[in-house]
Write a protein that holds these residues in place. Structure first.
Motif, PDB file in Angstrom:
ATOM      1  N   GLY A  81     -11.725  -0.328 -10.427  1.00 20.39           N
ATOM      2  CA  GLY A  81     -11.020  -1.381 -11.346  1.00 20.39           C
ATOM      3  C   GLY A  81      -9.636  -1.247 -11.493  1.00 20.39           C
ATOM      4  N   SER A  82      -9.084  -0.196 -10.584  1.00 22.95           N
ATOM      5  CA  SER A  82      -7.531   0.074 -10.641  1.00 22.95           C
ATOM      6  C   SER A  82      -7.031  -0.036  -9.237  1.00 22.95           C
ATOM      7  N   PHE A  83      -5.629  -0.085  -9.208  1.00 23.71           N
ATOM      8  CA  PHE A  83      -5.004  -0.183  -8.046  1.00 23.71           C
ATOM      9  C   PHE A  83      -3.702   0.945  -7.826  1.00 23.71           C
ATOM     10  N   PRO A  84      -3.372   1.367  -6.750  1.00 24.97           N
ATOM     11  CA  PRO A  84      -2.515   2.671  -6.689  1.00 24.97           C
ATOM     12  C   PRO A  84      -1.033   2.025  -6.952  1.00 24.97           C
ATOM     13  N   TRP A  85      -0.317   2.857  -7.786  1.00 22.81           N
ATOM     14  CA  TRP A  85       1.103   2.739  -7.911  1.00 22.81           C
ATOM     15  C   TRP A  85       1.600   4.035  -7.171  1.00 22.81           C
ATOM     16  N   LEU A  86       2.656   3.688  -6.209  1.00 19.63           N
ATOM     17  CA  LEU A  86       3.083   4.888  -5.655  1.00 19.63           C
ATOM     18  C   LEU A  86       4.460   5.106  -5.521  1.00 19.63           C
ATOM     19  N   LYS A  87       4.976   6.398  -5.658  1.00 21.95           N
ATOM     20  CA  LYS A  87       6.397   6.712  -5.565  1.00 21.95           C
ATOM     21  C   LYS A  87       6.604   7.726  -4.609  1.00 21.95           C
ATOM     22  N   MET A  88       7.557   7.874  -3.902  1.00 16.40           N
ATOM     23  CA  MET A  88       7.757   8.829  -2.990  1.00 16.40           C
ATOM     24  C   MET A  88       9.204   9.214  -2.962  1.00 16.40           C
ATOM     25  N   ILE A 111       4.891  13.145  -2.851  1.00 15.88           N
ATOM     26  CA  ILE A 111       4.356  11.643  -3.435  1.00 15.88           C
ATOM     27  C   ILE A 111       3.415  11.634  -4.542  1.00 15.88           C
ATOM     28  N   LEU A 112       3.656  10.656  -5.343  1.00 15.67           N
ATOM     29  CA  LEU A 112       3.090  10.709  -6.571  1.00 15.67           C
ATOM     30  C   LEU A 112       2.016   9.208  -6.528  1.00 15.67           C
ATOM     31  N   VAL A 113       0.633   9.292  -6.600  1.00 15.60           N
ATOM     32  CA  VAL A 113      -0.216   7.996  -6.754  1.00 15.60           C
ATOM     33  C   VAL A 113      -0.867   8.040  -7.939  1.00 15.60           C
ATOM     34  N   SER A 114      -0.399   6.997  -8.801  1.00 14.56           N
ATOM     35  CA  SER A 114      -1.154   6.742 -10.114  1.00 14.56           C
ATOM     36  C   SER A 114      -1.802   5.531  -9.970  1.00 14.56           C
ATOM     37  N   PRO A 115      -3.307   5.561 -10.834  1.00 16.89           N
ATOM     38  CA  PRO A 115      -3.862   4.451 -10.991  1.00 16.89           C
ATOM     39  C   PRO A 115      -3.432   3.606 -11.869  1.00 16.89           C
ATOM     40  N   MET A 116      -3.168   2.330 -11.711  1.00 17.24           N
ATOM     41  CA  MET A 116      -2.902   1.114 -12.653  1.00 17.24           C
ATOM     42  C   MET A 116      -3.851   0.318 -12.845  1.00 17.24           C
ATOM     43  N   ILE A 117      -4.202  -0.396 -13.935  1.00 16.76           N
ATOM     44  CA  ILE A 117      -4.959  -1.385 -14.334  1.00 16.76           C
ATOM     45  C   ILE A 117      -4.138  -2.653 -14.545  1.00 16.76           C
ATOM     46  N   GLU A 118      -4.553  -3.771 -14.077  1.00 16.93           N
ATOM     47  CA  GLU A 118      -4.088  -4.725 -14.138  1.00 16.93           C
ATOM     48  C   GLU A 118      -4.255  -5.543 -15.598  1.00 16.93           C
ATOM     49  N   ILE A 119      -3.396  -5.720 -16.300  1.00 17.71           N
ATOM     50  CA  ILE A 119      -3.579  -6.547 -17.567  1.00 17.71           C
ATOM     51  C   ILE A 119      -3.542  -7.905 -17.596  1.00 17.71           C
ATOM     52  N   GLU A 120      -4.266  -8.758 -18.030  1.00 17.61           N
ATOM     53  CA  GLU A 120      -4.253 -10.151 -18.071  1.00 17.61           C
ATOM     54  C   GLU A 120      -3.694 -10.720 -19.158  1.00 17.61           C
TER      55      GLU A 120
END
Length: 70
Positions: A44-51, A61-70
């Motif tokens: 249920g999450s999607f990747p937020w990525l920063k390099m 690289i940093l990959v962090s799971p994000m959850i969409e807020i409706e």
């Protein structure tokens, strides 16, 4: 969810320690040129990525799971 990162840079990419503390499962060895790395994120999450470039330390690289807020 799974996210695959492909290192198309000519440099080594290190994985920031917060990647795993934020909930991703990944092999933490540096990612070599032309190598793929699988990041497993919580359902249920999607990747937020920063390099970024750490100068002499190379790329990070940093990959962090994000959850969409409706």
């Amino acid at each position: 969810m799974q996210f695959i990162f492909f290192n198309d840079t000519t440099r080594l990419v290190r994985i920031h320690p917060a990647t795993t503390t934020h909930g991703c499962k990944v092999d933490k060895k540096p990612i070599k040129h032309l190598e793929e790395r699988l990041f497993e994120l919580p359902e249920g999450s999607f990747p937020w990525l920063k390099m970024w470039d750490d100068g002499e330390m190379g790329l990070t690289i940093l990959v962090s799971p994000m959850i969409e807020i409706e």
